[in-house]
Design an enzyme around this catalytic site. Sequence first.
Site, PDB file in Angstrom:
ATOM      1  N   ALA A  74       0.840  -1.202   0.000  1.00  0.00           N
ATOM      2  CA  ALA A  74       0.000   0.000   0.000  1.00  0.00           C
ATOM      3  C   ALA A  74       0.873   1.249   0.000  1.00  0.00           C
ATOM      4  O   ALA A  74       1.982   1.238   0.541  1.00  0.00           O
ATOM      5  CB  ALA A  74      -0.902   0.009   1.232  1.00  0.00           C
ATOM      6  N   ASP A  75       0.362   2.320  -0.623  1.00  0.00           N
ATOM      7  CA  ASP A  75       1.037   3.612  -0.467  1.00  0.00           C
ATOM      8  C   ASP A  75       0.180   4.463   0.471  1.00  0.00           C
ATOM      9  O   ASP A  75      -0.834   3.994   0.988  1.00  0.00           O
ATOM     10  CB  ASP A  75       1.284   4.273  -1.830  1.00  0.00           C
ATOM     11  N   SER A  76       0.612   5.707   0.676  1.00  0.00           N
ATOM     12  CA  SER A  76      -0.077   6.509   1.687  1.00  0.00           C
ATOM     13  C   SER A  76      -1.539   6.771   1.327  1.00  0.00           C
ATOM     14  O   SER A  76      -2.407   6.807   2.187  1.00  0.00           O
ATOM     15  CB  SER A  76       0.658   7.828   1.913  1.00  0.00           C
TER      16      SER A  76
END
Lengths: 79, 246
Positions: free
Chosen positions: A35-37
Amino acid sequence: MSDIADKVKKIVVEHLGVDESKVTPDASFIDDLGADSLDTVELVMAFEEAFSVEIPEDAAEKIATVKDAIDYIEKQKAA
Amino acid sequence: MFSLSGKTALVTGASGGIGAAIARQLHAQGATVVLSGTREAALQELADSLGERAHIAVANLSDPAEADGLVAKAEAVAGAPLDILVNNAGLTRDTLAIRMKDSDWSQVLTVDLESPFRLARAALKGMLRRRAGRIISIASVVGTTGNAGQANYAAAKAGIVGMSKSLAQEAGPRGVTVNVVAPGFIETPMTDVLPEAVREKLVGSIPLGRMGNTGDVASAVVYLASEEAAWVTGTTLHVNGGMAMV
């Protein structure tokens, strides 16, 4: 596994497009599940909607793993 | 080039001159358009003249709840998720600052800055998930240059630029672009009534030697909405005949 844990897992699988077997309690959204932010913000919003809870910004920042999410939601639901 | 076939676009302030021109050009490129505004009859008339792929969604953007709900409403009438949001609606309450009432300030900021944020926020939720989308907001040259008598309007339009740059950074990783079109002096019913001398002086300050028309603005929107503009984000496209080269 509790209903909450089950539902959290389902949401994570759906949002991150990862294999269900990878969504273990200790799996980190960013380090293990890719996941990214933005993904993490979307996940938190999905949890809020699915469980009708409010997860404030400072609490959301501390939710790093699948277990963190389950624990937080269970606590909110128990309160 | 610039085909928008299969795309769904929401245009706010579509009953106004610039908004209607934007809607017409997006529609001409193949987009399904949802026309929003407060004047239902004018919207319906425009939709009827466009024919297929045109819908209306009446909303008063000075009401936060209506602004928050407009994207969902547009998607419901179009029967498709929103690909393109055009924040065009705006109003002015011009007066010198020393005479400006609180309500002059807050009405302009609410409709011209806060409602575009509410719409963008709602649109982004789906766009980020779908990893595609275009948000285009219409600002003004006065947001960059300032203008006596328009402290409220210029502040709102400058705010649009800062907001769009921030949203562009947030949405970039998902392939969603956020841009601004900043028109200069555009021929509208409002500028038609200017005295000839004032008009001449105005045109004299424009290197390209004429006032803009609504189509000049709409073409810029079409470009930013297109696939061809995929690598353009966080920018302001000034459409002002060279009046302010910023």
